[in-house]
Design a protein around this motif. Structure first.
Motif, PDB file in Angstrom:
ATOM      1  N   VAL A 180       0.839  -1.199   0.000  1.00  0.00           N
ATOM      2  CA  VAL A 180       0.000   0.000   0.000  1.00  0.00           C
ATOM      3  C   VAL A 180       0.873   1.248   0.000  1.00  0.00           C
ATOM      4  CG1 VAL A 180      -1.947  -1.095   1.150  1.00  0.00           C
ATOM      5  CG2 VAL A 180      -0.144  -0.042   2.535  1.00  0.00           C
ATOM      6  N   ASP A 181       2.173   1.061  -0.037  1.00  0.00           N
ATOM      7  CA  ASP A 181       3.106   2.187  -0.044  1.00  0.00           C
ATOM      8  C   ASP A 181       3.530   2.511  -1.472  1.00  0.00           C
ATOM      9  OD1 ASP A 181       3.236   2.468   2.803  1.00  0.00           O
ATOM     10  OD2 ASP A 181       4.447   0.647   2.841  1.00  0.00           O
ATOM     11  N   THR A 182       3.011   3.593  -2.010  1.00  0.00           N
ATOM     12  CA  THR A 182       3.356   4.045  -3.358  1.00  0.00           C
ATOM     13  C   THR A 182       4.102   5.363  -3.263  1.00  0.00           C
ATOM     14  OG1 THR A 182       1.425   2.955  -4.327  1.00  0.00           O
ATOM     15  CG2 THR A 182       2.440   4.723  -5.597  1.00  0.00           C
ATOM     16  N   THR A 183       5.259   5.427  -3.874  1.00  0.00           N
ATOM     17  CA  THR A 183       6.082   6.642  -3.818  1.00  0.00           C
ATOM     18  C   THR A 183       5.913   7.471  -5.087  1.00  0.00           C
ATOM     19  OG1 THR A 183       8.016   5.621  -4.858  1.00  0.00           O
ATOM     20  CG2 THR A 183       7.775   5.340  -2.468  1.00  0.00           C
ATOM     21  N   ARG A 184       6.391   8.706  -5.024  1.00  0.00           N
ATOM     22  CA  ARG A 184       6.363   9.553  -6.216  1.00  0.00           C
ATOM     23  C   ARG A 184       7.198   8.934  -7.335  1.00  0.00           C
ATOM     24  NH1 ARG A 184       4.241  14.607  -5.675  1.00  0.00           N
ATOM     25  NH2 ARG A 184       3.824  15.332  -3.549  1.00  0.00           N
ATOM     26  N   GLU A 185       8.302   8.317  -6.950  1.00  0.00           N
ATOM     27  CA  GLU A 185       9.150   7.665  -7.947  1.00  0.00           C
ATOM     28  C   GLU A 185       8.393   6.540  -8.650  1.00  0.00           C
ATOM     29  OE1 GLU A 185      12.306   7.095 -10.375  1.00  0.00           O
ATOM     30  OE2 GLU A 185      12.026   8.717  -8.920  1.00  0.00           O
ATOM     31  N   ASP A 186       7.588   5.788  -7.893  1.00  0.00           N
ATOM     32  CA  ASP A 186       6.771   4.724  -8.487  1.00  0.00           C
ATOM     33  C   ASP A 186       5.856   5.292  -9.571  1.00  0.00           C
ATOM     34  OD1 ASP A 186       7.856   2.828  -6.757  1.00  0.00           O
ATOM     35  OD2 ASP A 186       6.203   2.996  -5.317  1.00  0.00           O
ATOM     36  N   THR A 187       5.261   6.435  -9.287  1.00  0.00           N
ATOM     37  CA  THR A 187       4.281   7.002 -10.216  1.00  0.00           C
ATOM     38  C   THR A 187       4.925   7.588 -11.470  1.00  0.00           C
ATOM     39  OG1 THR A 187       4.281   9.167  -9.111  1.00  0.00           O
ATOM     40  CG2 THR A 187       2.706   7.524  -8.323  1.00  0.00           C
ATOM     41  N   ARG A 188       6.247   7.606 -11.513  1.00  0.00           N
ATOM     42  CA  ARG A 188       6.940   8.064 -12.720  1.00  0.00           C
ATOM     43  C   ARG A 188       7.304   6.893 -13.635  1.00  0.00           C
ATOM     44  NH1 ARG A 188      10.071  11.135  -8.724  1.00  0.00           N
ATOM     45  NH2 ARG A 188       9.236  13.257  -8.579  1.00  0.00           N
ATOM     46  N   SER A 189       6.914   5.709 -13.262  1.00  0.00           N
ATOM     47  CA  SER A 189       7.224   4.530 -14.063  1.00  0.00           C
ATOM     48  C   SER A 189       6.688   4.682 -15.489  1.00  0.00           C
ATOM     49  CB  SER A 189       6.597   3.283 -13.411  1.00  0.00           C
ATOM     50  OG  SER A 189       6.609   2.178 -14.300  1.00  0.00           O
ATOM     51  N   THR A 190       7.429   4.152 -16.442  1.00  0.00           N
ATOM     52  CA  THR A 190       6.994   4.209 -17.843  1.00  0.00           C
ATOM     53  C   THR A 190       6.177   2.978 -18.245  1.00  0.00           C
ATOM     54  OG1 THR A 190       9.075   3.179 -18.551  1.00  0.00           O
ATOM     55  CG2 THR A 190       8.995   5.599 -18.506  1.00  0.00           C
ATOM     56  N   PHE A 252      -5.637   7.704   7.176  1.00  0.00           N
ATOM     57  CA  PHE A 252      -4.987   6.433   6.840  1.00  0.00           C
ATOM     58  C   PHE A 252      -3.502   6.483   7.204  1.00  0.00           C
ATOM     59  CE2 PHE A 252      -2.203   4.628   3.509  1.00  0.00           C
ATOM     60  CZ  PHE A 252      -2.389   3.270   3.744  1.00  0.00           C
ATOM     61  N   ASN A 253      -2.822   7.559   6.827  1.00  0.00           N
ATOM     62  CA  ASN A 253      -1.397   7.685   7.115  1.00  0.00           C
ATOM     63  C   ASN A 253      -1.134   7.741   8.617  1.00  0.00           C
ATOM     64  OD1 ASN A 253      -0.499   7.629   4.433  1.00  0.00           O
ATOM     65  ND2 ASN A 253      -0.862   9.822   4.176  1.00  0.00           N
ATOM     66  N   ALA A 254      -2.020   8.415   9.344  1.00  0.00           N
ATOM     67  CA  ALA A 254      -1.868   8.494  10.801  1.00  0.00           C
ATOM     68  C   ALA A 254      -2.014   7.108  11.425  1.00  0.00           C
ATOM     69  CB  ALA A 254      -2.911   9.457  11.389  1.00  0.00           C
ATOM     70  N   ASN A 255      -2.955   6.332  10.917  1.00  0.00           N
ATOM     71  CA  ASN A 255      -3.133   4.968  11.410  1.00  0.00           C
ATOM     72  C   ASN A 255      -1.895   4.122  11.141  1.00  0.00           C
ATOM     73  OD1 ASN A 255      -5.690   5.444  12.382  1.00  0.00           O
ATOM     74  ND2 ASN A 255      -6.737   4.640  10.567  1.00  0.00           N
ATOM     75  N   ARG A 256      -1.301   4.317   9.972  1.00  0.00           N
ATOM     76  CA  ARG A 256      -0.084   3.561   9.635  1.00  0.00           C
ATOM     77  C   ARG A 256       1.070   3.924  10.583  1.00  0.00           C
ATOM     78  NH1 ARG A 256       0.819   1.774   4.571  1.00  0.00           N
ATOM     79  NH2 ARG A 256       2.568   0.698   5.553  1.00  0.00           N
ATOM     80  N   ARG A 257       1.201   5.225  10.853  1.00  0.00           N
ATOM     81  CA  ARG A 257       2.298   5.663  11.725  1.00  0.00           C
ATOM     82  C   ARG A 257       2.115   5.187  13.161  1.00  0.00           C
ATOM     83  NH1 ARG A 257       1.730  10.430   8.592  1.00  0.00           N
ATOM     84  NH2 ARG A 257       0.366  11.352  10.166  1.00  0.00           N
ATOM     85  N   SER A 258       0.859   5.081  13.592  1.00  0.00           N
ATOM     86  CA  SER A 258       0.599   4.665  14.970  1.00  0.00           C
ATOM     87  C   SER A 258       0.666   3.153  15.148  1.00  0.00           C
ATOM     88  CB  SER A 258      -0.784   5.169  15.410  1.00  0.00           C
ATOM     89  OG  SER A 258      -1.812   4.516  14.678  1.00  0.00           O
TER      90      SER A 258
END
Length: 261
Positions: A180-190, A252-258
């Motif tokens: 469920v962890d998608t990075t900005r770099e992932d979204t630049r995939s060709t 969602f992100n807060a839940n992941r961090r906790s």
């Protein structure tokens, strides 16, 4: 003489019993079972088939990619992804990879080849193959079966508006992972499976969907939703408002961090 006669009679009885046993048909082999769960990718199905048949890795993949090996639709161009239908299949000592894979594709052909599916796909401007692609995304994205019709509606709404689908599941397929962890770099995939960068459906299914996912695509829920995020297990938030979606993503992100599930 009496003892000799008795011995001969006993021997004859043994011979007759052996002859009768030889004429009896062999006991029927009890089949084992191979379970293919909903959403499994073709690579995972191939590995399961190899294990079930006790074959070296790669045997099922080789069988699947042989020319004209499987009765796939022309749009699939020989790629069985999406058509290895999830179900429980019988396995015998004589079963081959071709047998199992053809059984799966034949089953998919029957399930996907109904008038309901064809008419439902057409009503949303899709071919049956495109509906299977959409169903594979729904299968991967929905937190539970109850959410499938809503996720399908998001897919239809975004396609209708010319918006990129922006589905993590398609990126995961391109990168051969599940996260469920998608990075900005992932979204630049060709990759053509990068639905952040490319509009429309990906070129093929990203897994093998079941009946519920396909039914959700041809009969989606009613709603104007464009965004969704599973904030916690069993709590998927759907909205048409981007600002509201950002609030949900923050939760969602807060839940992941906790450390919450």
């Amino acid at each position: 003489m009496l003892l000799l006669g008795a011995a001969l009679a006993a021997a004859a009885a043994v011979v007759v019993a052996l002859l009768l046993a030889r004429d009896e048909p062999p006991a029927a082999e009890q089949p084992r079972s191979l379970l293919v769960p909903e959403g499994r990718r073709s690579a995972q199905v191939y590995a399961s088939v190899d294990r079930a048949l006790g074959l070296a890795g790669g045997a099922a993949r080789k069988a699947a990619t042989a020319p004209a090996a499987l009765p796939l639709p022309a749009e699939a161009r020989g790629n069985p992804e999406g058509y290895l239908f999830p179900a429980t299949y019988p396995v015998l000592s004589t079963t081959t990879p071709e047998d199992l894979l053809r059984f799966m594709v034949d089953t998919a052909g029957k399930r996907f080849g109904t008038a309901k599916v064809a008419e439902g796909a057409k009503a949303h401007g899709m071919s049956v193959y495109e509906a299977v692609i959409a169903a594979s995304i729904v299968q991967a994205e929905a937190d539970n079966p109850d959410d499938m019709a809503k996720v399908a509606r998001v897919v239809h709404n975004r396609l209708a508006r010319g918006m990129a689908l922006q589905m993590d599941s398609t990126l995961n397929y391109a990168l051969d992972r599940s996260t469920v962890d998608t990075t900005r770099e992932d979204t630049r995939s060709t990759s053509p499976y990068n639905t952040y960068a490319r509009k429309g459906l990906p070129p093929t299914p990203i897994g093998n969907p079941g009946d519920q996912a396909l039914d959700a695509v041809v009969r989606p829920a009613d709603g104007d939703w464009l965004y969704f995020v599973t904030v916690a297990p069993g709590d998927t938030r759907f909205t048409a408002d981007y600002a509201s979606h950002q609030v949900n993503v923050a939760e969602f992100n807060a839940n992941r961090r906790s450390g919450k599930p």
